[in-house]
Design a protein around this motif. Structure first.
Motif, mmCIF file in Angstrom:
data_model
loop_
_atom_site.group_PDB
_atom_site.id
_atom_site.type_symbol
_atom_site.label_atom_id
_atom_site.label_comp_id
_atom_site.label_asym_id
_atom_site.label_seq_id
_atom_site.Cartn_x
_atom_site.Cartn_y
_atom_site.Cartn_z
ATOM 1 N N GLN A 2 0.800 -1.210 0.000
ATOM 2 C CA GLN A 2 0.000 0.000 0.000
ATOM 3 C C GLN A 2 0.838 1.268 0.000
ATOM 4 O OE1 GLN A 2 -3.304 -0.102 -0.361
ATOM 5 N NE2 GLN A 2 -3.118 -2.296 -0.526
ATOM 6 N N ASP A 3 1.999 1.231 0.618
ATOM 7 C CA ASP A 3 2.804 2.450 0.673
ATOM 8 C C ASP A 3 4.293 2.105 0.702
ATOM 9 O OD1 ASP A 3 3.391 1.670 3.302
ATOM 10 O OD2 ASP A 3 1.859 2.955 4.151
ATOM 11 N N GLU A 4 5.123 3.120 0.836
ATOM 12 C CA GLU A 4 6.579 2.962 0.821
ATOM 13 C C GLU A 4 7.071 2.064 1.945
ATOM 14 O OE1 GLU A 4 10.337 3.471 -0.775
ATOM 15 O OE2 GLU A 4 8.455 4.183 -1.611
ATOM 16 N N ASN A 5 6.423 2.128 3.117
ATOM 17 C CA ASN A 5 6.846 1.297 4.250
ATOM 18 C C ASN A 5 6.669 -0.183 3.948
ATOM 19 O OD1 ASN A 5 7.552 3.524 5.802
ATOM 20 N ND2 ASN A 5 5.505 3.714 6.677
ATOM 21 N N ASP A 6 5.586 -0.540 3.256
ATOM 22 C CA ASP A 6 5.380 -1.944 2.889
ATOM 23 C C ASP A 6 6.514 -2.424 1.997
ATOM 24 O OD1 ASP A 6 3.037 -1.992 4.305
ATOM 25 O OD2 ASP A 6 1.755 -1.677 2.547
ATOM 26 N N PHE A 7 6.909 -1.585 1.052
ATOM 27 C CA PHE A 7 8.011 -1.951 0.158
ATOM 28 C C PHE A 7 9.297 -2.152 0.941
ATOM 29 C CE2 PHE A 7 11.719 -0.658 -2.303
ATOM 30 C CZ PHE A 7 11.677 -1.607 -3.312
ATOM 31 N N GLU A 8 9.592 -1.221 1.821
ATOM 32 C CA GLU A 8 10.827 -1.312 2.603
ATOM 33 C C GLU A 8 10.819 -2.550 3.501
ATOM 34 O OE1 GLU A 8 13.554 0.403 2.194
ATOM 35 O OE2 GLU A 8 12.592 1.639 0.660
ATOM 36 N N ASP A 9 9.664 -2.852 4.114
ATOM 37 C CA ASP A 9 9.558 -4.052 4.947
ATOM 38 C C ASP A 9 9.774 -5.308 4.109
ATOM 39 O OD1 ASP A 9 9.028 -2.478 7.144
ATOM 40 O OD2 ASP A 9 6.847 -2.780 7.068
ATOM 41 N N GLY A 10 9.159 -5.347 2.936
ATOM 42 C CA GLY A 10 9.325 -6.498 2.052
ATOM 43 C C GLY A 10 10.765 -6.649 1.597
ATOM 44 N N LYS A 11 11.402 -5.539 1.278
ATOM 45 C CA LYS A 11 12.798 -5.564 0.841
ATOM 46 C C LYS A 11 13.701 -6.079 1.959
ATOM 47 C CE LYS A 11 16.433 -2.695 -1.084
ATOM 48 N NZ LYS A 11 16.864 -1.351 -1.415
ATOM 49 N N LYS A 12 13.440 -5.625 3.187
ATOM 50 C CA LYS A 12 14.236 -6.060 4.339
ATOM 51 C C LYS A 12 14.100 -7.575 4.544
ATOM 52 C CE LYS A 12 14.774 -5.422 9.285
ATOM 53 N NZ LYS A 12 14.189 -4.880 10.493
ATOM 54 N N ILE A 13 12.869 -8.074 4.475
ATOM 55 C CA ILE A 13 12.638 -9.517 4.636
ATOM 56 C C ILE A 13 13.351 -10.290 3.537
ATOM 57 C CG2 ILE A 13 10.865 -11.316 4.537
ATOM 58 C CD1 ILE A 13 8.964 -9.247 5.873
ATOM 59 N N PHE A 14 13.252 -9.795 2.297
ATOM 60 C CA PHE A 14 13.922 -10.470 1.179
ATOM 61 C C PHE A 14 15.429 -10.522 1.404
ATOM 62 C CE2 PHE A 14 16.267 -10.285 -2.787
ATOM 63 C CZ PHE A 14 15.799 -11.422 -3.425
ATOM 64 N N GLU A 15 16.016 -9.393 1.802
ATOM 65 C CA GLU A 15 17.466 -9.343 2.018
ATOM 66 C C GLU A 15 17.890 -10.321 3.112
ATOM 67 O OE1 GLU A 15 19.618 -7.844 0.151
ATOM 68 O OE2 GLU A 15 18.211 -6.670 -1.044
ATOM 69 N N GLU A 16 17.113 -10.423 4.194
ATOM 70 C CA GLU A 16 17.434 -11.365 5.268
ATOM 71 C C GLU A 16 17.371 -12.805 4.758
ATOM 72 O OE1 GLU A 16 14.642 -10.431 8.334
ATOM 73 O OE2 GLU A 16 15.659 -8.564 8.886
ATOM 74 N N LEU A 17 16.323 -13.121 4.003
ATOM 75 C CA LEU A 17 16.199 -14.479 3.457
ATOM 76 C C LEU A 17 17.312 -14.777 2.459
ATOM 77 C CD1 LEU A 17 12.334 -14.637 2.944
ATOM 78 C CD2 LEU A 17 13.679 -15.878 4.653
ATOM 79 N N TRP A 18 17.690 -13.773 1.681
ATOM 80 C CA TRP A 18 18.749 -13.953 0.686
ATOM 81 C C TRP A 18 20.081 -14.266 1.371
ATOM 82 C CZ3 TRP A 18 18.536 -14.699 -4.357
ATOM 83 C CH2 TRP A 18 19.711 -14.619 -5.102
ATOM 84 N N GLU A 19 20.350 -13.593 2.475
ATOM 85 C CA GLU A 19 21.591 -13.827 3.218
ATOM 86 C C GLU A 19 21.630 -15.240 3.801
ATOM 87 O OE1 GLU A 19 24.406 -12.016 3.528
ATOM 88 O OE2 GLU A 19 23.479 -10.686 2.045
ATOM 89 N N ASP A 20 20.481 -15.761 4.197
ATOM 90 C CA ASP A 20 20.416 -17.095 4.803
ATOM 91 C C ASP A 20 20.205 -18.208 3.776
ATOM 92 O OD1 ASP A 20 20.703 -15.924 7.272
ATOM 93 O OD2 ASP A 20 18.545 -15.827 7.653
#
Length: 140
Positions: A2-20
Protein backbone atom coordinates in the motif's frame (compact mmCIF):
# COMPACT_ATOMS: atom_id res chain seq x y z
CA UNK A 1 1.80 -3.14 -0.96
CA UNK A 2 0.00 0.00 0.00
CA UNK A 3 2.80 2.45 0.67
CA UNK A 4 6.58 2.96 0.82
CA UNK A 5 6.85 1.30 4.25
CA UNK A 6 5.38 -1.94 2.89
CA UNK A 7 8.01 -1.95 0.16
CA UNK A 8 10.83 -1.31 2.60
CA UNK A 9 9.56 -4.05 4.95
CA UNK A 10 9.32 -6.50 2.05
CA UNK A 11 12.80 -5.56 0.84
CA UNK A 12 14.24 -6.06 4.34
CA UNK A 13 12.64 -9.52 4.64
CA UNK A 14 13.92 -10.47 1.18
CA UNK A 15 17.47 -9.34 2.02
CA UNK A 16 17.43 -11.36 5.27
CA UNK A 17 16.20 -14.48 3.46
CA UNK A 18 18.75 -13.95 0.69
CA UNK A 19 21.59 -13.83 3.22
CA UNK A 20 20.42 -17.10 4.80
CA UNK A 21 19.83 -18.86 1.48
CA UNK A 22 21.64 -21.98 0.40
CA UNK A 23 23.06 -22.02 -3.13
CA UNK A 24 21.63 -24.79 -5.29
CA UNK A 25 24.20 -24.48 -8.05
CA UNK A 26 27.74 -23.20 -7.80
CA UNK A 27 30.89 -23.41 -9.92
CA UNK A 28 31.91 -26.47 -7.94
CA UNK A 29 28.73 -28.51 -8.50
CA UNK A 30 27.37 -27.26 -11.83
CA UNK A 31 28.25 -30.49 -13.67
CA UNK A 32 26.53 -32.61 -11.02
CA UNK A 33 23.50 -30.32 -11.14
CA UNK A 34 23.28 -30.69 -14.90
CA UNK A 35 23.50 -34.48 -14.68
CA UNK A 36 21.14 -34.96 -11.75
CA UNK A 37 18.52 -32.31 -12.51
CA UNK A 38 18.48 -30.89 -16.00
CA UNK A 39 18.92 -34.20 -17.80
CA UNK A 40 16.03 -35.73 -15.82
CA UNK A 41 13.44 -33.06 -16.52
CA UNK A 42 11.14 -32.41 -19.44
CA UNK A 43 12.70 -29.01 -20.08
CA UNK A 44 13.19 -28.65 -23.85
CA UNK A 45 12.24 -32.30 -24.32
CA UNK A 46 10.26 -33.21 -27.40
CA UNK A 47 7.72 -35.96 -26.67
CA UNK A 48 7.29 -38.75 -29.20
CA UNK A 49 4.44 -38.21 -31.70
CA UNK A 50 2.49 -41.19 -30.34
CA UNK A 51 2.39 -39.69 -26.84
CA UNK A 52 1.25 -36.37 -28.29
CA UNK A 53 -1.52 -38.21 -30.17
CA UNK A 54 -2.63 -39.95 -26.98
CA UNK A 55 -2.62 -36.62 -25.11
CA UNK A 56 -4.75 -34.96 -27.79
CA UNK A 57 -7.25 -37.82 -27.66
CA UNK A 58 -7.35 -37.62 -23.88
CA UNK A 59 -7.94 -33.87 -23.85
CA UNK A 60 -10.54 -34.05 -26.60
CA UNK A 61 -12.57 -36.94 -25.22
CA UNK A 62 -12.09 -36.63 -21.47
CA UNK A 63 -15.35 -36.87 -19.64
CA UNK A 64 -16.25 -34.96 -16.55
CA UNK A 65 -19.13 -35.40 -14.19
CA UNK A 66 -18.79 -31.91 -12.76
CA UNK A 67 -21.93 -29.93 -13.42
CA UNK A 68 -21.30 -26.26 -14.07
CA UNK A 69 -23.59 -23.35 -14.71
CA UNK A 70 -22.99 -22.03 -18.21
CA UNK A 71 -23.27 -18.43 -19.44
CA UNK A 72 -26.69 -19.18 -20.93
CA UNK A 73 -27.94 -20.51 -17.58
CA UNK A 74 -26.73 -17.57 -15.50
CA UNK A 75 -28.13 -14.87 -17.78
CA UNK A 76 -31.15 -13.29 -16.18
CA UNK A 77 -32.07 -10.83 -18.91
CA UNK A 78 -34.25 -12.70 -21.40
CA UNK A 79 -33.54 -10.05 -24.07
CA UNK A 80 -29.76 -10.34 -23.88
CA UNK A 81 -29.27 -13.98 -23.02
CA UNK A 82 -25.77 -15.28 -23.68
CA UNK A 83 -25.21 -18.45 -25.61
CA UNK A 84 -22.78 -21.20 -24.68
CA UNK A 85 -19.55 -21.43 -26.63
CA UNK A 86 -17.49 -24.59 -26.13
CA UNK A 87 -14.19 -22.82 -25.41
CA UNK A 88 -15.92 -20.71 -22.75
CA UNK A 89 -17.54 -23.73 -21.11
CA UNK A 90 -14.16 -25.52 -21.12
CA UNK A 91 -12.49 -22.46 -19.58
CA UNK A 92 -15.19 -22.15 -16.92
CA UNK A 93 -14.94 -25.83 -15.98
CA UNK A 94 -11.14 -25.68 -15.91
CA UNK A 95 -10.97 -22.49 -13.85
CA UNK A 96 -13.56 -23.65 -11.32
CA UNK A 97 -11.47 -26.78 -10.74
CA UNK A 98 -8.28 -24.70 -10.45
CA UNK A 99 -9.86 -22.28 -7.97
CA UNK A 100 -11.04 -25.17 -5.83
CA UNK A 101 -7.61 -26.81 -5.94
CA UNK A 102 -5.26 -23.80 -5.91
CA UNK A 103 -7.45 -20.94 -4.61
CA UNK A 104 -7.06 -18.94 -7.81
CA UNK A 105 -7.01 -18.85 -11.57
CA UNK A 106 -6.05 -16.32 -14.25
CA UNK A 107 -8.33 -15.92 -17.26
CA UNK A 108 -6.15 -14.46 -20.00
CA UNK A 109 -7.12 -14.36 -23.65
CA UNK A 110 -7.16 -12.01 -26.62
CA UNK A 111 -9.62 -9.15 -26.90
CA UNK A 112 -13.18 -10.13 -27.72
CA UNK A 113 -13.35 -13.67 -26.37
CA UNK A 114 -15.62 -12.61 -23.51
CA UNK A 115 -13.36 -12.95 -20.49
CA UNK A 116 -15.96 -11.02 -18.48
CA UNK A 117 -18.59 -13.64 -19.27
CA UNK A 118 -16.18 -16.45 -18.37
CA UNK A 119 -15.22 -14.75 -15.09
CA UNK A 120 -18.88 -14.12 -14.22
CA UNK A 121 -19.74 -17.76 -14.87
CA UNK A 122 -16.79 -18.90 -12.75
CA UNK A 123 -18.00 -16.68 -9.91
CA UNK A 124 -21.57 -17.98 -10.30
CA UNK A 125 -20.31 -21.55 -10.08
CA UNK A 126 -18.47 -20.67 -6.87
CA UNK A 127 -21.49 -18.97 -5.35
CA UNK A 128 -20.06 -15.46 -5.71
CA UNK A 129 -21.65 -12.32 -7.11
CA UNK A 130 -20.02 -10.14 -9.75
CA UNK A 131 -20.14 -6.63 -11.03
CA UNK A 132 -18.59 -5.65 -14.34
CA UNK A 133 -17.33 -2.10 -14.71
CA UNK A 134 -16.81 -1.06 -18.30
CA UNK A 135 -16.32 2.12 -20.34
CA UNK A 136 -19.64 3.54 -21.63
CA UNK A 137 -18.88 2.80 -25.29
CA UNK A 138 -18.76 -0.97 -24.54
CA UNK A 139 -22.21 -1.01 -22.97
CA UNK A 140 -24.09 -1.17 -26.27
Amino acid sequence: MQDENDFEDGKKIFEELWEDSIPIVSKENKDDFKTLVLEHTWLEAIPPPYLMYIRVLYEYFKATDDYIKTPKEITRDRFNQFFDVSYQVDAIRDCVAKVKKHSGCIVADVVGLEKSIIASAIAANLGKRTIIITPPHLKT
